[in-house]
Design a protein around this motif. Structure first.
Motif, mmCIF file in Angstrom:
data_model
loop_
_atom_site.group_PDB
_atom_site.id
_atom_site.type_symbol
_atom_site.label_atom_id
_atom_site.label_comp_id
_atom_site.label_asym_id
_atom_site.label_seq_id
_atom_site.Cartn_x
_atom_site.Cartn_y
_atom_site.Cartn_z
ATOM 1 N N THR A 38 66.242 45.623 17.877
ATOM 2 C CA THR A 38 66.987 46.309 16.805
ATOM 3 C C THR A 38 68.451 46.528 17.142
ATOM 4 N N VAL A 39 68.922 46.037 18.280
ATOM 5 C CA VAL A 39 70.342 46.109 18.614
ATOM 6 C C VAL A 39 70.977 44.788 18.187
ATOM 7 N N ILE A 40 72.034 44.869 17.407
ATOM 8 C CA ILE A 40 72.714 43.661 16.916
ATOM 9 C C ILE A 40 73.835 43.319 17.891
ATOM 10 N N GLU A 41 73.724 42.140 18.480
ATOM 11 C CA GLU A 41 74.646 41.758 19.551
ATOM 12 C C GLU A 41 76.105 41.786 19.113
ATOM 13 N N SER A 42 76.431 41.272 17.953
ATOM 14 C CA SER A 42 77.834 41.245 17.526
ATOM 15 C C SER A 42 78.399 42.654 17.371
ATOM 16 N N TYR A 43 77.597 43.587 16.872
ATOM 17 C CA TYR A 43 78.032 44.978 16.763
ATOM 18 C C TYR A 43 78.209 45.584 18.156
ATOM 19 N N LEU A 44 77.271 45.272 19.031
ATOM 20 C CA LEU A 44 77.339 45.785 20.402
ATOM 21 C C LEU A 44 78.605 45.287 21.093
ATOM 22 N N GLN A 45 78.925 44.010 20.916
ATOM 23 C CA GLN A 45 80.132 43.440 21.517
ATOM 24 C C GLN A 45 81.383 44.142 20.982
ATOM 25 N N SER A 46 81.427 44.389 19.687
ATOM 26 C CA SER A 46 82.582 45.078 19.089
ATOM 27 C C SER A 46 82.719 46.494 19.621
ATOM 28 N N CYS A 47 81.602 47.195 19.703
ATOM 29 C CA CYS A 47 81.617 48.562 20.236
ATOM 30 C C CYS A 47 82.058 48.569 21.686
ATOM 31 N N TRP A 48 81.568 47.600 22.463
ATOM 32 C CA TRP A 48 81.934 47.517 23.874
ATOM 33 C C TRP A 48 83.444 47.306 24.021
ATOM 34 N N THR A 49 83.997 46.384 23.277
ATOM 35 C CA THR A 49 85.430 46.084 23.349
ATOM 36 C C THR A 49 86.251 47.327 23.025
ATOM 37 N N TRP A 50 85.855 48.033 21.974
ATOM 38 C CA TRP A 50 86.563 49.244 21.576
ATOM 39 C C TRP A 50 86.453 50.328 22.641
ATOM 40 N N ALA A 51 85.231 50.602 23.099
ATOM 41 C CA ALA A 51 84.996 51.686 24.054
ATOM 42 C C ALA A 51 85.594 51.388 25.434
ATOM 43 N N ALA A 52 85.585 50.124 25.840
ATOM 44 C CA ALA A 52 86.105 49.751 27.162
ATOM 45 C C ALA A 52 87.589 50.065 27.284
ATOM 46 N N LYS A 53 88.317 49.981 26.192
ATOM 47 C CA LYS A 53 89.752 50.289 26.207
ATOM 48 C C LYS A 53 90.007 51.778 26.444
ATOM 49 N N LYS A 54 89.017 52.593 26.188
ATOM 50 C CA LYS A 54 89.170 54.037 26.286
ATOM 51 C C LYS A 54 88.672 54.601 27.620
ATOM 52 N N ARG A 55 88.059 53.764 28.431
ATOM 53 C CA ARG A 55 87.529 54.211 29.720
ATOM 54 C C ARG A 55 88.086 53.315 30.818
ATOM 55 N N PRO A 56 88.894 53.883 31.718
ATOM 56 C CA PRO A 56 89.558 53.081 32.757
ATOM 57 C C PRO A 56 88.607 52.227 33.597
ATOM 58 N N LEU A 57 87.416 52.714 33.860
ATOM 59 C CA LEU A 57 86.459 51.955 34.665
ATOM 60 C C LEU A 57 86.118 50.607 34.033
ATOM 61 N N PHE A 58 86.164 50.538 32.698
ATOM 62 C CA PHE A 58 85.738 49.334 31.975
ATOM 63 C C PHE A 58 86.881 48.564 31.329
ATOM 64 N N ASP A 59 88.122 48.975 31.570
ATOM 65 C CA ASP A 59 89.254 48.312 30.940
ATOM 66 C C ASP A 59 89.229 46.811 31.222
ATOM 67 N N LYS A 60 89.231 46.034 30.188
ATOM 68 C CA LYS A 60 89.184 44.557 30.257
ATOM 69 C C LYS A 60 87.882 44.023 30.849
ATOM 70 N N SER A 61 86.833 44.820 30.824
ATOM 71 C CA SER A 61 85.542 44.331 31.338
ATOM 72 C C SER A 61 84.871 43.459 30.280
ATOM 73 N N GLU A 62 84.044 42.573 30.753
ATOM 74 C CA GLU A 62 83.331 41.634 29.885
ATOM 75 C C GLU A 62 81.879 42.074 29.750
ATOM 76 N N LEU A 63 81.374 41.980 28.532
ATOM 77 C CA LEU A 63 79.956 42.233 28.282
ATOM 78 C C LEU A 63 79.286 40.903 27.986
ATOM 79 N N VAL A 64 78.281 40.561 28.789
ATOM 80 C CA VAL A 64 77.516 39.329 28.594
ATOM 81 C C VAL A 64 76.111 39.742 28.173
#
Length: 114
Positions: A38-64
């Motif tokens: 029930t998790v939609i990958e494209s939505y998850l990728q978009s959320c990850w990109t947005w949230a990663a910019k707001k948390r220094p630990l994940f800045d520019k991190s890739e989600l595979v």
């Protein structure tokens, strides 16, 4: 969209693990995502990109995301089959006595750090 909540949950968990291990940056996170989770990958990728910019630990991190196929087991004929193509009814014997073996998972498989 529960994908944002899922993203926050993953990042919160990884922040704790990173702190315990003195990690300063996560480069890549690999997830196993079940085909019927029930998790939609494209939505998850978009959320990850947005949230990663707001948390220094994940800045520019890739989600595979690695998709795990949904497989169902039939208790009557003891065969397995692809869930998405056939649903709950066994395509071999027509039984409804089936259950999902895999495909509902959501696992952190691998973390690449600096």
């Amino acid at each position: 969209m529960h994908e944002l909540g899922v993203t926050f949950h993953i990042m919160d968990h990884l922040e704790k693990v990173a702190a315990e291990n003195k990690v300063t940056h996560v480069r890549k996170v690999t997830l196993e995502l079940g085909e019927v989770s029930t998790v939609i990958e494209s939505y998850l990728q978009s959320c990850w990109t947005w949230a990663a910019k707001k948390r220094p630990l994940f800045d520019k991190s890739e989600l595979v995301v690695e998709t795990l196929p949904a497989i169902t087991y039939c208790e009557n004929c003891e065969k397995t089959y692809p869930t998405v193509a056939n649903g709950k009814i066994c395509p071999y014997c027509g039984s409804e006595h089936t259950y999902l073996l895999q495909g509902n998972e959501f696992n952190i498989k691998e973390i690449e750090v600096e």
